[in-house]
Enzyme design. Structure first.
Site, PDB file in Angstrom:
ATOM      1  N   ASP A 228      -3.865   0.816  28.792  1.00 32.71           N
ATOM      2  CA  ASP A 228      -3.002   1.851  29.349  1.00 32.71           C
ATOM      3  C   ASP A 228      -3.406   3.201  28.746  1.00 32.71           C
ATOM      4  O   ASP A 228      -3.601   3.319  27.531  1.00 32.71           O
ATOM      5  CB  ASP A 228      -1.532   1.549  29.021  1.00 32.71           C
ATOM      6  CG  ASP A 228      -0.586   2.488  29.744  1.00 32.71           C
ATOM      7  OD1 ASP A 228      -0.237   2.195  30.898  1.00 32.71           O
ATOM      8  OD2 ASP A 228      -0.206   3.518  29.146  1.00 32.71           O
ATOM      9  N   ASN A 236      -0.993  14.930  34.417  1.00 30.72           N
ATOM     10  CA  ASN A 236      -0.476  15.248  35.754  1.00 30.72           C
ATOM     11  C   ASN A 236       0.464  16.442  35.732  1.00 30.72           C
ATOM     12  O   ASN A 236       0.435  17.303  36.623  1.00 30.72           O
ATOM     13  CB  ASN A 236       0.243  14.029  36.346  1.00 30.72           C
ATOM     14  CG  ASN A 236      -0.721  12.955  36.829  1.00 30.72           C
ATOM     15  OD1 ASN A 236      -1.845  13.254  37.229  1.00 30.72           O
ATOM     16  ND2 ASN A 236      -0.287  11.708  36.787  1.00 30.72           N
ATOM     17  N   ASP A 245      -6.399  12.222  38.734  1.00 33.90           N
ATOM     18  CA  ASP A 245      -7.330  11.348  39.471  1.00 33.90           C
ATOM     19  C   ASP A 245      -8.712  11.373  38.840  1.00 33.90           C
ATOM     20  O   ASP A 245      -9.380  10.339  38.741  1.00 33.90           O
ATOM     21  CB  ASP A 245      -7.413  11.798  40.929  1.00 33.90           C
ATOM     22  CG  ASP A 245      -6.139  11.521  41.707  1.00 33.90           C
ATOM     23  OD1 ASP A 245      -5.299  10.759  41.194  1.00 33.90           O
ATOM     24  OD2 ASP A 245      -5.993  12.070  42.819  1.00 33.90           O
ATOM     25  N   GLU A 271      -1.817   4.188  35.601  1.00 29.78           N
ATOM     26  CA  GLU A 271      -2.831   4.396  34.567  1.00 29.78           C
ATOM     27  C   GLU A 271      -3.136   3.116  33.804  1.00 29.78           C
ATOM     28  O   GLU A 271      -3.681   3.142  32.700  1.00 29.78           O
ATOM     29  CB  GLU A 271      -2.356   5.478  33.583  1.00 29.78           C
ATOM     30  CG  GLU A 271      -1.150   5.120  32.740  1.00 29.78           C
ATOM     31  CD  GLU A 271       0.174   5.479  33.411  1.00 29.78           C
ATOM     32  OE1 GLU A 271       1.157   5.681  32.684  1.00 29.78           O
ATOM     33  OE2 GLU A 271       0.208   5.567  34.660  1.00 29.78           O
TER      34      GLU A 271
END
Length: 368
Positions: A228, A236, A245, A271
């Site tokens: 993770d 973000n 992305d 993620e």
């Protein structure tokens, strides 16, 4: 984490010989056997009336075999062999009908059915191998049946059949080729994460199930890892989803470059990534993941004027030590992941404790 079972689309495609799945081919063949068997009984009665006792006897024997096949096809593991045997006998029957002394010209239309049945039931490769020789023999029989080629009318009849046979064979071959290509693209799309190009969760789950089955037979070990990205939401929120992305794509590239060809990696969602490390002991799996952790932490991703740096946490479960089922392994790897998260992130951990941790996490979204 509960991991539902998913259909292995790749394996399903490999087992499919044509546009029909094996279960559909099995059902269709049972129906064809029943219809063909009943039809042969009626044809046998007509042949007896016409005086062709030997043909009638052959049709009755074939009918009995077909009705036996209706039952046998429910359980047989040799479906392909049954289909091939059926088509060989059926196509041979077409040829026998054509060579009878009183054969009707309309009997030769069955030549055009040969590629349709062969390609539908066997697929492109075996369909062509089976249909081509029977069609050639059928055309030769039709040529002999027409007799004198001096007449333009007779020549036209022959050319019409030859042209139709060639077009039908070509159409079926091209259609089956394009269908296989389209189906493969659809399966690839269904199994691939569009953003990273890695396997998606469903495909990864299928790979894990296959790996467990293989290791049950061989006795080899493997490790399941859940990874993770730490504080991914910061990327973000501060730089936008496009930057997020880019980070995911970069992580995916990093994973595929470092892992072996025998290993598997997939994006499980958001993620979170999954890794399957085959034929490794727990210590070796930990060392590999710790090296990967350091590599990710030391990677700088340029995005405009910003330099994005992220870290990742890893939860590791070993088969069969931490469980023999996919669900048990996912649960233990998840437990290890959250153990590492609580310990400060940027670490590799098992469910029973953190094995390695950096002194301080590098902030995601840091610019320079």
């Amino acid at each position: 984490m509960k991991t539902p079972n998913h259909m292995d689309l790749g394996a399903t495609l490999e087992q499919s010989r044509s546009g029909l799945r094996d279960s559909h081919r099995r059902s269709l063949m049972r129906l064809l056997f029943a219809i063909t068997g009943a039809s042969l009984v009626m044809f046998a009665c007509l042949q007896i009336l016409n005086g062709f006792w030997w043909v009638a006897a052959g049709e009755l024997v074939a009918s009995a075999l077909l009705f036996f096949g209706v039952w046998r096809l429910q359980v047989t593991d040799f479906l392909q062999q049954w289909i091939c045997a059926y088509l060989v006998m059926l196509f041979s029957f077409f040829l026998i009908i054509m060579v009878l002394p009183e054969a009707s010209v309309s009997a030769f239309v069955w030549i055009l059915m040969i590629p349709v049945l062969a390609y539908l039931l066997l697929g492109k490769h075996e369909g062509m191998i089976l249909s081509l020789p029977f069609m050639l023999v059928g055309v030769v029989i039709y040529y002999l049946h027409l007799g004198d080629m001096g007449s333009a009318h007779v020549l036209i009849d022959l050319l019409n059949l030859v042209l139709c046979a060639v077009l039908m064979l070509t159409f079926m071959h091209v259609y089956e080729q394009r269908r296989e290509e389209s189906e493969k693209r659809l399966v690839d799309m269904a199994q691939t994460d569009a953003l990273t190009g890695l396997a998606n969760r469903s495909s990864f789950q299928s790979t894990l199930n296959r790996t467990i089955a293989e290791c049950e037979r061989s006795g080899n070990e493997f490790a399941l890892v859940i990874m993770d990205i730490d504080h991914f939401k910061v990327v973000n929120d501060t730089l936008g989803h496009d930057a997020g992305d880019r980070v995911l794509q970069n992580i995916g590239k990093c994973l595929t470059e470092r892992l072996r060809a025998t290993d598997a990696v997939g994006r499980l969602g958001g993620e979170e990534f999954g890794l399957i490390l085959k034929d490794v002991k727990a210590a070796a799996a930990f060392e590999l993941m710790d090296e990967l952790r350091q590599r990710i932490a030391g990677c700088h991703l340029a995005y405009g004027q910003a330099c994005i740096r992220v870290t990742a946490s890893f939860g590791l479960a070993q088969w069969p030590e931490h469980g023999r089922s996919a669900e048990a392994l996912f649960c233990m790897a998840d437990r290890g992941l959250y153990t590492g998260k609580r310990a400060g992130r940027n670490c590799v951990a098992q469910a029973d404790g953190v094995k390695q941790s950096s002194s301080q996490c590098i902030s995601a979204g840091q610019t320079g």
